[in-house]
Design a protein around this motif. Structure first.
Motif, PDB file in Angstrom:
ATOM      1  N   MET A   1       0.830  -1.214   0.000  1.00 52.81           N
ATOM      2  CA  MET A   1       0.000   0.000   0.000  1.00 52.81           C
ATOM      3  C   MET A   1       0.858   1.256   0.000  1.00 52.81           C
ATOM      4  O   MET A   1       0.540   2.222  -0.692  1.00 52.81           O
ATOM      5  N   SER A   2       1.955   1.249   0.730  1.00 50.85           N
ATOM      6  CA  SER A   2       2.862   2.399   0.710  1.00 50.85           C
ATOM      7  C   SER A   2       3.477   2.568  -0.667  1.00 50.85           C
ATOM      8  O   SER A   2       3.602   3.691  -1.166  1.00 50.85           O
ATOM      9  N   PHE A   3       3.857   1.464  -1.284  1.00 50.39           N
ATOM     10  CA  PHE A   3       4.418   1.519  -2.633  1.00 50.39           C
ATOM     11  C   PHE A   3       3.414   2.114  -3.615  1.00 50.39           C
ATOM     12  O   PHE A   3       3.743   3.013  -4.391  1.00 50.39           O
ATOM     13  N   PHE A   4       2.185   1.621  -3.579  1.00 57.05           N
ATOM     14  CA  PHE A   4       1.186   2.113  -4.526  1.00 57.05           C
ATOM     15  C   PHE A   4       0.848   3.583  -4.283  1.00 57.05           C
ATOM     16  O   PHE A   4       0.699   4.349  -5.229  1.00 57.05           O
ATOM     17  N   ASN A   5       0.760   3.978  -3.034  1.00 56.24           N
ATOM     18  CA  ASN A   5       0.372   5.361  -2.735  1.00 56.24           C
ATOM     19  C   ASN A   5       1.505   6.363  -2.911  1.00 56.24           C
ATOM     20  O   ASN A   5       1.259   7.495  -3.330  1.00 56.24           O
TER      21      ASN A   5
END
Length: 170
Positions: free
Chosen positions: A131-135
């Motif tokens: 989720m951190s990567f995508f955001n």
């Protein structure tokens, strides 16, 4: 002279990408935007110039990208030609108009980003969760490269159509 036009174009895209990273802030609003101008050019070559040229140039410039920009040799050298091959297969299934090329190129960039992220997770270079990567990286990178494709897609298309004609005549 025609033989040097394509490598010169890719070298200019490589330098433009490096200058973009150097002179613009690494983080915009807490998000990381990674330009993939060279890779966009490689995908346009694959779509308009042919699968063989896209894979060969993907391998060469993937190796150059690894040597200059990463600590680990082989990630981009493998992913550039692999994604170029996948994009050539997608292009065979759909009509190559500008809208489909736009989305196909964004899919290629998304595959590249996810592939690099997965390789970095696999060899424990990063501990960033999905989720951190995508955001923080994935979505901003896609937006930045979509703007680049909107601004420079048509001139790149015209240039690669000319180069494809030259390559077919040689």
């Amino acid at each position: 002279m025609n033989k040097f036009l394509l490598p010169l174009l890719f070298l200019c895209l490589f330098l433009l990408e490096s200058l973009f990273v150097q002179y613009l802030p690494g983080e915009i609003f807490g998000k990381v935007c990674a330009p993939h101008f060279l890779f966009t050019g490689l995908l346009f070559l694959t779509i308009y110039g042919g699968k063989k040229q896209g894979i060969i140039y993907g391998f060469i410039f993937g190796l150059l990208f690894d040597i200059v920009n990463t600590e680990i040799l082989g990630i981009y050298m493998f992913l550039f030609p692999f994604v170029a091959y996948l994009v050539s297969k997608i292009t065979n299934a759909v009509n190559a108009n500008m809208i489909s090329v736009f989305f196909t190129t964004l899919i290629g960039i998304a595959l590249l980003e996810v592939g690099v992220y997965e390789m970095n997770v696999l060899i424990h270079v990063t501990d960033m969760d999905y989720m951190s990567f995508f955001n923080t990286r994935f979505y901003p990178t896609l937006i930045l490269n979509a703007v680049f494709i909107i601004l420079f897609g048509y001139p790149l298309k015209r240039q690669f159509e000319k180069i494809a004609l030259i390559l077919r005549n040689d």
